[in-house]
Scaffold this active site. Structure first.
Site, mmCIF file in Angstrom:
data_model
loop_
_atom_site.group_PDB
_atom_site.id
_atom_site.type_symbol
_atom_site.label_atom_id
_atom_site.label_comp_id
_atom_site.label_asym_id
_atom_site.label_seq_id
_atom_site.Cartn_x
_atom_site.Cartn_y
_atom_site.Cartn_z
ATOM 1 N N ASP A 17 -20.874 -11.695 -0.285
ATOM 2 C CA ASP A 17 -19.603 -12.101 0.292
ATOM 3 C C ASP A 17 -18.579 -11.040 -0.085
ATOM 4 O O ASP A 17 -18.819 -10.237 -1.000
ATOM 5 C CB ASP A 17 -19.219 -13.479 -0.258
ATOM 6 C CG ASP A 17 -17.867 -13.937 0.221
ATOM 7 O OD1 ASP A 17 -17.631 -13.921 1.442
ATOM 8 O OD2 ASP A 17 -17.027 -14.290 -0.638
ATOM 9 N N ASP A 38 -18.862 -16.732 -3.721
ATOM 10 C CA ASP A 38 -17.962 -17.501 -4.582
ATOM 11 C C ASP A 38 -17.629 -18.869 -4.012
ATOM 12 O O ASP A 38 -16.901 -19.638 -4.635
ATOM 13 C CB ASP A 38 -16.654 -16.736 -4.802
ATOM 14 C CG ASP A 38 -15.774 -16.710 -3.547
ATOM 15 O OD1 ASP A 38 -16.292 -16.344 -2.466
ATOM 16 O OD2 ASP A 38 -14.591 -17.063 -3.642
ATOM 17 N N ASP A 78 -14.392 -11.276 0.187
ATOM 18 C CA ASP A 78 -13.175 -11.785 -0.465
ATOM 19 C C ASP A 78 -13.531 -12.833 -1.514
ATOM 20 O O ASP A 78 -14.218 -13.817 -1.217
ATOM 21 C CB ASP A 78 -12.241 -12.396 0.574
ATOM 22 C CG ASP A 78 -11.835 -11.403 1.635
ATOM 23 O OD1 ASP A 78 -10.813 -10.726 1.456
ATOM 24 O OD2 ASP A 78 -12.557 -11.299 2.655
#
Length: 220
Positions: free
Chosen positions: A9, A173, A11
């Site tokens: 991922d 995240d 951001d």
């Protein structure tokens, strides 16, 4: 665990981009005659792509959806303009990310980005940050017909990189990262420092406190 390739991922995992996202979102709100939101509020709205972020920031509500109203369309145009004008003003890599990516790259592992961020932002941001060459494949939120939490992006990456889904490690995240990995049959590691809250409840295969722990986990 036999890992042959990695998907990351962007951001909240590789980079902290909230300051620039909040700046662009608030500039769009100002264009619409709305008052600014705090960075903490904007952070809660990140993870499902630009259109969702715009809908949520206009409404100031995480449950808001992008339905294509005139106001939302106007807000999206404004957000695009402001964000493209400052993709990397304050965006920074989290500690140890660059060194760890370089190590994986040097070891010959295929690396991919799988993000819900639209391609119009993803590719120029990676170039501005100087890491585009590390990644063999970049899948943005609008690259395919579906985005995370769908399994499609990770299944596509596994196919393109020539590995089985079980050999592709997803690192993220958010719950979207975990759900996408689980749906695709990929192992998944979650970072504790990102934008996701209560990551212990995500049922990821592992949680790392520092990005460099990824090497220790995979080499174990």
């Amino acid at each position: 665990m036999s890992i042959k390739a990695y998907a990351f991922d962007l951001d909240g995992t590789l980079v902290d981009s909230i300051a620039d996202l909040a700046r662009a979102a608030n500039a769009a709100r100002a264009d619409l005659g709305l008052q600014a939101l705090t960075e903490d509020i904007v952070e809660r709205f990140v993870g499902d792509g630009a259109a969702s972020l715009v809908a949520r920031t206009i409404a100031g509500d995480i449950s808001a959806e992008f339905t294509g109203t005139a106001l939302q369309q106007q807000g999206l145009v404004a957000f695009n303009k402001h964000y493209l004008a400052g993709l990397s003003i304050a965006t920074r890599f989290y500690p140890e990310v660059q060194a760890t990516l370089a190590t994986l790259h040097e070891r010959g592992y295929p690396l991919a980005i799988v993000t819900n961020k639209p391609e119009r932002f993803t590719l120029p941001l990676l170039r501005e940050l100087g890491v585009r060459e590390h990644f063999d494949l970049v899948i943005s939120g609008d690259t395919l017909a579906e985005r995370k939490p769908s399994a499609l992006p990770l299944l596509h990456v596994a196919e393109k990189l020539g590995v089985n889904p079980g050999e592709l490690l997803m690192v993220g995240d958010s719950i979207n990262d975990v759900l996408a990995a689980q749906a695709a049959g990929c192992p998944v590691v979650v970072v504790s420092y990102g934008y996701g809250s209560d990551v212990e409840s995500f049922n990821a295969d592992h949680i790392v406190q520092r990005f460099s722990e990824l090497l220790e986990f995979v080499d174990a």
